[in-house]
Motif scaffolding. Structure first.
Motif, PDB file in Angstrom:
ATOM      1  N   GLY A   1       0.844  22.482 -27.843  1.00  0.00           N
ATOM      2  CA  GLY A   1       2.109  23.024 -28.299  1.00  0.00           C
ATOM      3  C   GLY A   1       2.626  22.311 -29.535  1.00  0.00           C
ATOM      4  N   GLY A   2       2.524  20.969 -29.537  1.00  0.00           N
ATOM      5  CA  GLY A   2       2.975  20.201 -30.694  1.00  0.00           C
ATOM      6  C   GLY A   2       2.222  20.586 -31.958  1.00  0.00           C
ATOM      7  N   ILE A   3       0.896  20.765 -31.835  1.00  0.00           N
ATOM      8  CA  ILE A   3       0.095  21.173 -32.986  1.00  0.00           C
ATOM      9  C   ILE A   3       0.515  22.558 -33.461  1.00  0.00           C
ATOM     10  CG2 ILE A   3      -2.244  21.820 -33.717  1.00  0.00           C
ATOM     11  CD1 ILE A   3      -3.284  19.564 -31.941  1.00  0.00           C
ATOM     12  N   TYR A   4       0.774  23.434 -32.519  1.00  0.00           N
ATOM     13  CA  TYR A   4       1.197  24.791 -32.885  1.00  0.00           C
ATOM     14  C   TYR A   4       2.505  24.780 -33.666  1.00  0.00           C
ATOM     15  CZ  TYR A   4       3.238  29.442 -32.316  1.00  0.00           C
ATOM     16  OH  TYR A   4       3.833  30.647 -32.549  1.00  0.00           O
ATOM     17  N   TRP A   5       3.499  24.018 -33.195  1.00  0.00           N
ATOM     18  CA  TRP A   5       4.789  23.992 -33.886  1.00  0.00           C
ATOM     19  C   TRP A   5       4.661  23.324 -35.250  1.00  0.00           C
ATOM     20  CZ3 TRP A   5       7.435  27.539 -31.934  1.00  0.00           C
ATOM     21  CH2 TRP A   5       7.473  27.763 -30.558  1.00  0.00           C
ATOM     22  N   LEU A   6       3.787  22.323 -35.359  1.00  0.00           N
ATOM     23  CA  LEU A   6       3.513  21.727 -36.664  1.00  0.00           C
ATOM     24  C   LEU A   6       2.924  22.775 -37.613  1.00  0.00           C
ATOM     25  CD1 LEU A   6       2.047  18.171 -35.940  1.00  0.00           C
ATOM     26  CD2 LEU A   6       3.761  18.703 -37.680  1.00  0.00           C
ATOM     27  N   HIS A   7       2.016  23.549 -37.093  1.00  0.00           N
ATOM     28  CA  HIS A   7       1.404  24.598 -37.909  1.00  0.00           C
ATOM     29  C   HIS A   7       2.446  25.591 -38.407  1.00  0.00           C
ATOM     30  CE1 HIS A   7      -0.753  28.574 -38.280  1.00  0.00           C
ATOM     31  NE2 HIS A   7      -1.405  27.820 -39.139  1.00  0.00           N
ATOM     32  N   ARG A   8       3.357  25.994 -37.554  1.00  0.00           N
ATOM     33  CA  ARG A   8       4.400  26.935 -37.951  1.00  0.00           C
ATOM     34  C   ARG A   8       5.276  26.350 -39.065  1.00  0.00           C
ATOM     35  NH1 ARG A   8       5.560  31.454 -34.703  1.00  0.00           N
ATOM     36  NH2 ARG A   8       7.676  31.455 -35.543  1.00  0.00           N
ATOM     37  N   LEU A   9       5.600  25.064 -38.927  1.00  0.00           N
ATOM     38  CA  LEU A   9       6.426  24.426 -39.954  1.00  0.00           C
ATOM     39  C   LEU A   9       5.703  24.381 -41.297  1.00  0.00           C
ATOM     40  CD1 LEU A   9       8.012  21.475 -37.942  1.00  0.00           C
ATOM     41  CD2 LEU A   9       9.246  23.373 -39.011  1.00  0.00           C
ATOM     42  N   LEU A  10       4.412  24.077 -41.266  1.00  0.00           N
ATOM     43  CA  LEU A  10       3.657  23.989 -42.511  1.00  0.00           C
ATOM     44  C   LEU A  10       3.450  25.360 -43.142  1.00  0.00           C
ATOM     45  CD1 LEU A  10       1.112  21.254 -41.440  1.00  0.00           C
ATOM     46  CD2 LEU A  10       2.887  21.038 -43.181  1.00  0.00           C
ATOM     47  N   VAL A  11       3.267  26.372 -42.308  1.00  0.00           N
ATOM     48  CA  VAL A  11       3.180  27.738 -42.836  1.00  0.00           C
ATOM     49  C   VAL A  11       4.506  28.117 -43.478  1.00  0.00           C
ATOM     50  CG1 VAL A  11       2.969  30.174 -42.197  1.00  0.00           C
ATOM     51  CG2 VAL A  11       1.375  28.494 -41.262  1.00  0.00           C
ATOM     52  N   GLN A  12       5.595  27.742 -42.809  1.00  0.00           N
ATOM     53  CA  GLN A  12       6.931  28.010 -43.363  1.00  0.00           C
ATOM     54  C   GLN A  12       7.120  27.265 -44.686  1.00  0.00           C
ATOM     55  OE1 GLN A  12      10.085  27.117 -40.601  1.00  0.00           O
ATOM     56  NE2 GLN A  12      11.670  27.198 -42.168  1.00  0.00           N
ATOM     57  N   LYS A  13       6.619  26.036 -44.754  1.00  0.00           N
ATOM     58  CA  LYS A  13       6.733  25.253 -45.991  1.00  0.00           C
ATOM     59  C   LYS A  13       5.994  25.928 -47.141  1.00  0.00           C
ATOM     60  CE  LYS A  13       5.627  20.658 -47.873  1.00  0.00           C
ATOM     61  NZ  LYS A  13       6.908  20.503 -48.573  1.00  0.00           N
TER      62      LYS A  13
ATOM     63  N   ALA B   1      12.759  22.111 -34.250  1.00  0.00           N
ATOM     64  CA  ALA B   1      12.835  22.190 -35.710  1.00  0.00           C
ATOM     65  C   ALA B   1      12.547  23.599 -36.214  1.00  0.00           C
ATOM     66  CB  ALA B   1      11.860  21.201 -36.349  1.00  0.00           C
ATOM     67  N   THR B   2      11.605  24.287 -35.570  1.00  0.00           N
ATOM     68  CA  THR B   2      11.267  25.641 -36.027  1.00  0.00           C
ATOM     69  C   THR B   2      12.390  26.632 -35.757  1.00  0.00           C
ATOM     70  OG1 THR B   2      10.229  26.292 -33.916  1.00  0.00           O
ATOM     71  CG2 THR B   2       8.823  25.208 -35.574  1.00  0.00           C
ATOM     72  N   SER B   3      13.325  26.271 -34.880  1.00  0.00           N
ATOM     73  CA  SER B   3      14.404  27.201 -34.536  1.00  0.00           C
ATOM     74  C   SER B   3      15.689  26.931 -35.315  1.00  0.00           C
ATOM     75  CB  SER B   3      14.720  27.098 -33.032  1.00  0.00           C
ATOM     76  OG  SER B   3      15.334  25.853 -32.714  1.00  0.00           O
ATOM     77  N   LEU B   4      15.709  25.843 -36.107  1.00  0.00           N
ATOM     78  CA  LEU B   4      16.924  25.474 -36.832  1.00  0.00           C
ATOM     79  C   LEU B   4      17.144  26.407 -38.026  1.00  0.00           C
ATOM     80  CD1 LEU B   4      16.976  21.563 -36.983  1.00  0.00           C
ATOM     81  CD2 LEU B   4      18.712  23.044 -35.986  1.00  0.00           C
ATOM     82  N   PRO B   5      18.290  27.073 -38.093  1.00  0.00           N
ATOM     83  CA  PRO B   5      18.567  27.925 -39.258  1.00  0.00           C
ATOM     84  C   PRO B   5      18.765  27.066 -40.509  1.00  0.00           C
ATOM     85  CG  PRO B   5      20.498  27.764 -37.832  1.00  0.00           C
ATOM     86  CD  PRO B   5      19.377  27.110 -37.094  1.00  0.00           C
TER      87      PRO B   5
ATOM     88  N   THR C   1      20.764  16.474 -40.352  1.00  0.00           N
ATOM     89  CA  THR C   1      20.041  16.628 -41.613  1.00  0.00           C
ATOM     90  C   THR C   1      18.789  17.444 -41.332  1.00  0.00           C
ATOM     91  OG1 THR C   1      20.766  14.383 -42.204  1.00  0.00           O
ATOM     92  CG2 THR C   1      19.124  15.407 -43.625  1.00  0.00           C
ATOM     93  N   PRO C   2      18.915  18.761 -41.278  1.00  0.00           N
ATOM     94  CA  PRO C   2      17.774  19.611 -40.893  1.00  0.00           C
ATOM     95  C   PRO C   2      16.745  19.744 -42.010  1.00  0.00           C
ATOM     96  CG  PRO C   2      19.682  20.971 -41.421  1.00  0.00           C
ATOM     97  CD  PRO C   2      20.140  19.539 -41.503  1.00  0.00           C
ATOM     98  N   SER C   3      15.845  18.793 -42.081  1.00  0.00           N
ATOM     99  CA  SER C   3      14.847  18.799 -43.154  1.00  0.00           C
ATOM    100  C   SER C   3      13.550  18.183 -42.662  1.00  0.00           C
ATOM    101  CB  SER C   3      15.357  18.000 -44.357  1.00  0.00           C
ATOM    102  OG  SER C   3      15.459  16.632 -44.033  1.00  0.00           O
ATOM    103  N   LEU C   4      12.464  18.465 -43.380  1.00  0.00           N
ATOM    104  CA  LEU C   4      11.172  17.871 -43.049  1.00  0.00           C
ATOM    105  C   LEU C   4      11.212  16.354 -43.188  1.00  0.00           C
ATOM    106  CD1 LEU C   4       8.437  20.203 -44.620  1.00  0.00           C
ATOM    107  CD2 LEU C   4       8.840  19.738 -42.197  1.00  0.00           C
ATOM    108  N   GLU C   5      11.970  15.877 -44.167  1.00  0.00           N
ATOM    109  CA  GLU C   5      12.078  14.426 -44.374  1.00  0.00           C
ATOM    110  C   GLU C   5      12.667  13.749 -43.138  1.00  0.00           C
ATOM    111  OE1 GLU C   5      13.877  11.237 -47.634  1.00  0.00           O
ATOM    112  OE2 GLU C   5      14.591  13.319 -47.628  1.00  0.00           O
TER     113      GLU C   5
END
Length: 199
Positions: free
Chosen positions: A157-169, A118-122, A79-83
């Protein structure tokens, strides 16, 4: 409180089987059962003692951590989602405030690895709510200046990937590349206002 000790060999075999198959079950586990299984597995692996410092034990524990990462990636891929990501991270981040440094380090490592995956999941669905993002950032941020370089690097690194996800959101494409090894706590904080985490 008693010190953690290495798990009995029979227990290690049971958990190894669970780790390798939990994300492959058809139909998928119910959310409640998945939570109970995940909590048990994380407890077993994160609290595994280091008193037995033999090469065999070190190799066994490294294998367990790799299997845990694979299981978490498998569950997120179902279930590739933020939830779903938030659901998994909530179980992991329970261990970040632990009084034992090794347990904190293991949880931060798992969190950073899952966020990067998560950031790499299509087709990753960012439309759902991510209400715990601020808490996740604050928990990781407390370890950005940790004296152990590996823990500090994983937290950044964890903060960076979180940032990427939120920018993507927010419907934007992250620009440029960032190296967590070369970013200080002040630079991380100034480049990411916490008040905007849930925009």
């Amino acid at each position: 409180m008693s010190m953690p000790v290495p798990a009995p060999r029979w227990c290690c075999k049971v958990y190894d089987r669970l780790l390798s198959s939990a994300s492959k079950l058809k139909p998928p586990l119910s959310l409640e059962l998945e939570s109970r299984l995940l909590s048990a597995l994380l407890h077993q692996i994160y609290t595994m003692g280091t008193g037995n410092d033999t090469p065999h034990f070190q190799a066994l524990h490294k294998s367990f951590l790799q299997s845990l990462d694979s299981m978490l990636r498998g569950l997120l891929s179902e279930t590739p989602s933020l939830e779903k990501l938030q659901h998994l991270l909530e179980h992991i981040h329970v261990w970040i405030p632990s009084k034992r440094a090794l347990e904190r380090a293991r949880a931060i490592q798992s969190s950073a690895a899952l966020l990067e995956f998560a950031t790499s999941l299509p087709g990753f669905d960012t439309s759902s709510d991510f209400s715990m993002a601020g808490d996740f950032v604050l928990q990781l941020g407390l370890h950005v200046s940790h004296p152990a370089e590996d823990i500090s690097r994983q937290a950044r690194g964890g903060i960076y990937w979180l940032h990427r996800l939120l920018v993507q959101k927010r419907g934007k494409n992250p620009a440029g590349q960032w190296d967590p090894m070369e970013t200080s706590l002040s630079e991380t904080s100034s480049s990411w206002p916490l008040g905007r985490l849930e925009d």
